[in-house]
Write a protein that holds these residues in place. Sequence first.
Motif, PDB file in Angstrom:
ATOM      1  N   GLY A 284       0.787  -1.231   0.000  1.00 31.63           N
ATOM      2  CA  GLY A 284       0.000   0.000   0.000  1.00 31.63           C
ATOM      3  C   GLY A 284       0.815   1.274   0.000  1.00 31.63           C
ATOM      4  O   GLY A 284       0.254   2.376   0.134  1.00 31.63           O
ATOM      5  N   TRP A 285       2.132   1.166  -0.151  1.00 27.75           N
ATOM      6  CA  TRP A 285       3.017   2.335  -0.203  1.00 27.75           C
ATOM      7  C   TRP A 285       4.080   2.133  -1.283  1.00 27.75           C
ATOM      8  O   TRP A 285       4.480   1.007  -1.550  1.00 27.75           O
ATOM      9  N   SER A 286       4.543   3.245  -1.851  1.00 30.42           N
ATOM     10  CA  SER A 286       5.699   3.213  -2.745  1.00 30.42           C
ATOM     11  C   SER A 286       6.905   3.718  -1.974  1.00 30.42           C
ATOM     12  O   SER A 286       6.883   4.832  -1.431  1.00 30.42           O
ATOM     13  N   ARG A 287       7.955   2.904  -1.907  1.00 31.14           N
ATOM     14  CA  ARG A 287       9.179   3.281  -1.188  1.00 31.14           C
ATOM     15  C   ARG A 287      10.173   3.828  -2.201  1.00 31.14           C
ATOM     16  O   ARG A 287      10.696   3.101  -3.049  1.00 31.14           O
ATOM     17  N   ILE A 288      10.438   5.128  -2.106  1.00 30.87           N
ATOM     18  CA  ILE A 288      11.282   5.838  -3.076  1.00 30.87           C
ATOM     19  C   ILE A 288      12.524   6.361  -2.361  1.00 30.87           C
ATOM     20  O   ILE A 288      12.431   6.898  -1.252  1.00 30.87           O
ATOM     21  N   THR A 289      13.662   6.238  -3.004  1.00 31.87           N
ATOM     22  CA  THR A 289      14.903   6.766  -2.410  1.00 31.87           C
ATOM     23  C   THR A 289      15.438   7.965  -3.190  1.00 31.87           C
ATOM     24  O   THR A 289      15.797   8.986  -2.609  1.00 31.87           O
ATOM     25  N   GLY A 293      17.481  10.961  -1.464  1.00 35.93           N
ATOM     26  CA  GLY A 293      18.688  10.642  -0.721  1.00 35.93           C
ATOM     27  C   GLY A 293      18.425   9.849   0.541  1.00 35.93           C
ATOM     28  O   GLY A 293      19.365   9.504   1.270  1.00 35.93           O
ATOM     29  N   GLU A 294      17.186   9.558   0.841  1.00 34.87           N
ATOM     30  CA  GLU A 294      16.788   8.739   1.974  1.00 34.87           C
ATOM     31  C   GLU A 294      15.432   8.134   1.665  1.00 34.87           C
ATOM     32  O   GLU A 294      14.722   8.622   0.778  1.00 34.87           O
ATOM     33  N   PRO A 295      15.023   7.064   2.350  1.00 35.27           N
ATOM     34  CA  PRO A 295      13.740   6.434   2.035  1.00 35.27           C
ATOM     35  C   PRO A 295      12.556   7.371   2.302  1.00 35.27           C
ATOM     36  O   PRO A 295      12.478   8.013   3.359  1.00 35.27           O
ATOM     37  N   VAL A 296      11.676   7.442   1.324  1.00 39.61           N
ATOM     38  CA  VAL A 296      10.433   8.217   1.455  1.00 39.61           C
ATOM     39  C   VAL A 296       9.292   7.309   1.007  1.00 39.61           C
ATOM     40  O   VAL A 296       9.355   6.694  -0.048  1.00 39.61           O
ATOM     41  N   LEU A 297       8.247   7.211   1.837  1.00 35.33           N
ATOM     42  CA  LEU A 297       7.070   6.420   1.495  1.00 35.33           C
ATOM     43  C   LEU A 297       6.000   7.337   0.933  1.00 35.33           C
ATOM     44  O   LEU A 297       5.715   8.398   1.510  1.00 35.33           O
ATOM     45  N   MET A 307      -7.746  14.529  -6.731  1.00 36.90           N
ATOM     46  CA  MET A 307      -6.457  13.859  -6.600  1.00 36.90           C
ATOM     47  C   MET A 307      -5.933  14.057  -5.183  1.00 36.90           C
ATOM     48  O   MET A 307      -6.298  15.017  -4.500  1.00 36.90           O
ATOM     49  N   SER A 308      -5.068  13.148  -4.747  1.00 39.81           N
ATOM     50  CA  SER A 308      -4.501  13.234  -3.406  1.00 39.81           C
ATOM     51  C   SER A 308      -3.127  12.596  -3.384  1.00 39.81           C
ATOM     52  O   SER A 308      -2.759  11.847  -4.283  1.00 39.81           O
ATOM     53  N   CYS A 309      -2.389  12.877  -2.314  1.00 37.76           N
ATOM     54  CA  CYS A 309      -1.080  12.248  -2.144  1.00 37.76           C
ATOM     55  C   CYS A 309      -0.671  12.325  -0.676  1.00 37.76           C
ATOM     56  O   CYS A 309      -0.927  13.339  -0.007  1.00 37.76           O
ATOM     57  N   ILE A 310      -0.070  11.244  -0.169  1.00 39.95           N
ATOM     58  CA  ILE A 310       0.463  11.237   1.190  1.00 39.95           C
ATOM     59  C   ILE A 310       1.917  10.772   1.166  1.00 39.95           C
ATOM     60  O   ILE A 310       2.325  10.020   0.282  1.00 39.95           O
ATOM     61  N   TYR A 311       2.686  11.262   2.148  1.00 40.69           N
ATOM     62  CA  TYR A 311       4.093  10.890   2.297  1.00 40.69           C
ATOM     63  C   TYR A 311       4.387  10.591   3.767  1.00 40.69           C
ATOM     64  O   TYR A 311       3.797  11.219   4.663  1.00 40.69           O
ATOM     65  N   VAL A 312       5.306   9.671   3.993  1.00 41.67           N
ATOM     66  CA  VAL A 312       5.921   9.506   5.308  1.00 41.67           C
ATOM     67  C   VAL A 312       7.428   9.513   5.111  1.00 41.67           C
ATOM     68  O   VAL A 312       7.957   8.803   4.240  1.00 41.67           O
ATOM     69  N   ASN A 317      10.603  11.409  10.859  1.00 40.58           N
ATOM     70  CA  ASN A 317       9.317  11.383  11.566  1.00 40.58           C
ATOM     71  C   ASN A 317       8.382  12.483  11.081  1.00 40.58           C
ATOM     72  O   ASN A 317       7.765  13.200  11.878  1.00 40.58           O
ATOM     73  N   LEU A 318       8.283  12.607   9.765  1.00 39.14           N
ATOM     74  CA  LEU A 318       7.403  13.607   9.160  1.00 39.14           C
ATOM     75  C   LEU A 318       6.375  12.925   8.273  1.00 39.14           C
ATOM     76  O   LEU A 318       6.646  11.887   7.660  1.00 39.14           O
ATOM     77  N   GLY A 319       5.192  13.522   8.205  1.00 40.94           N
ATOM     78  CA  GLY A 319       4.152  13.070   7.295  1.00 40.94           C
ATOM     79  C   GLY A 319       3.573  14.250   6.544  1.00 40.94           C
ATOM     80  O   GLY A 319       3.459  15.352   7.092  1.00 40.94           O
ATOM     81  N   VAL A 320       3.229  14.037   5.282  1.00 42.89           N
ATOM     82  CA  VAL A 320       2.703  15.104   4.418  1.00 42.89           C
ATOM     83  C   VAL A 320       1.451  14.592   3.710  1.00 42.89           C
ATOM     84  O   VAL A 320       1.420  13.448   3.235  1.00 42.89           O
TER      85      VAL A 320
END
Length: 469
Positions: A284-289, A293-297, A307-312, A317-320
Amino acid sequence: MKKFLVCLLLSLLTVANFSVPLTSNAKTCQSEYTGVYGRIDEYLSFSFAAAHIPAASVIVVDGNGVQFEKSYGSCPDTQTPFLLGSVSKSFTALCIMKLCEEGKIDLNEKISTYLKNARYGDEITVLQLLNQTAGIDTYQTLKDYKVGKNKGKHVYANVNYTLLGQIIEAVSGESYEEYVGRTIFNPLGMNKSAASLQKAEANGLITGYENYFGFSVPKKPQFPKNEYDWITVPAGYLSSSASDLGKYLQSYINHTIVSGESVNQMFTNGVDVEDDIPYRYCMGWSRITEPFGEPVLRHSGLVETGMSCIYVLPERNLGVAVLINTNDFLVAQGMMDSIDWSVTLMLLGMEPIEIGNWEYPLYHFLYDLLYLLIIAIAVLPLALIKLHIKRLPRGKRWLKIFALIAIHAVLPTVILLFPIIFLATPLWVVCAFVPDLFIILVSALALLYAGGAVKSALWIYYSKKGVKI
């Protein structure tokens, strides 16, 4: 014919000229925030206006609270709910992980263990559904899905998450709406979130828009009627506000719904996907580096009206969360990707992807020119019908038959197959997500077939009158 084309071209130019957003100077407006969040606010104010987004809502949270939240355009506040599209898949995955922690589901178990009558139930595991590696094709539904040659590879298909929704219901003994409410919405205080249209509208669901030729037109959401729809509630029709999504993203940071071990499993147990930017699809998440430069979900969502988009960002320890209320598939979708991507880039100290004032009107103008060309080609045979009548007795018969077949049989077929050939998308999906293109394609088909019918009728008529054709 010439007058018609000139008038239409002038109309398109007028649209392009007046499509430049009136708030194009928003980038210079003073933000209530300072530092990085002030720059993010200024960027969003300008970019949403440049992309002609009617309403938007954005939030950034950390484990302790809200760091940034703001609504834009006609959105009243960050409590206003939007349809989430495929962001819903992360909720469904989280429900599955909750049931795993309770010992009710085993990720490596065949789905026939939980769904006795599921087709191919002995060939598909729960984890394969979560990672979309079951071998089910993108445009299949619960009625016609089958396991194909791509099993083991990531193929994005909504029916994977429709089946997961059914597993949740079978194992929990509750409806999906009841379970997601009891397990996620209620514990987190997500009071503006819902799994039904009735509840979403009661919560104040924002008006959604479709795009026609560069203009946003309000439309009632196409909420799924049953589990056999292409997009179902567990796959793409939850609704939530930016404020609620902030609480939801905090649950991943603070491990309030499932344990840290389960969250880590969700964020890492995936399959590699080769794309423009390679990533791993993880439950249920895309793990992008890269380029972060670091893992972003991340997970994005798209419905017919928004349309929508979420990030962790797990290392920070941030969420968008970013929500908008329009679907402009050909133009604004790419701009939306740039905008939400840029929020994360800025949080990481990088430069955003700039959105130009010229992009929206230029791209829509170019698409409208393409539409005009398609219609002009389709209407030309009818517009020149008098010339066709004059030429009936002239030329070689086989050449005229060839032209008739090519223009009025082969060309319409090419137009009909255009979405499949060039967009890898069935026509019914084009109808739902790119309605203006659908109108153009259907109109062109009708005009070309009508021209063929008229020409055939003329051949028969003049042949009976003794004219050699």
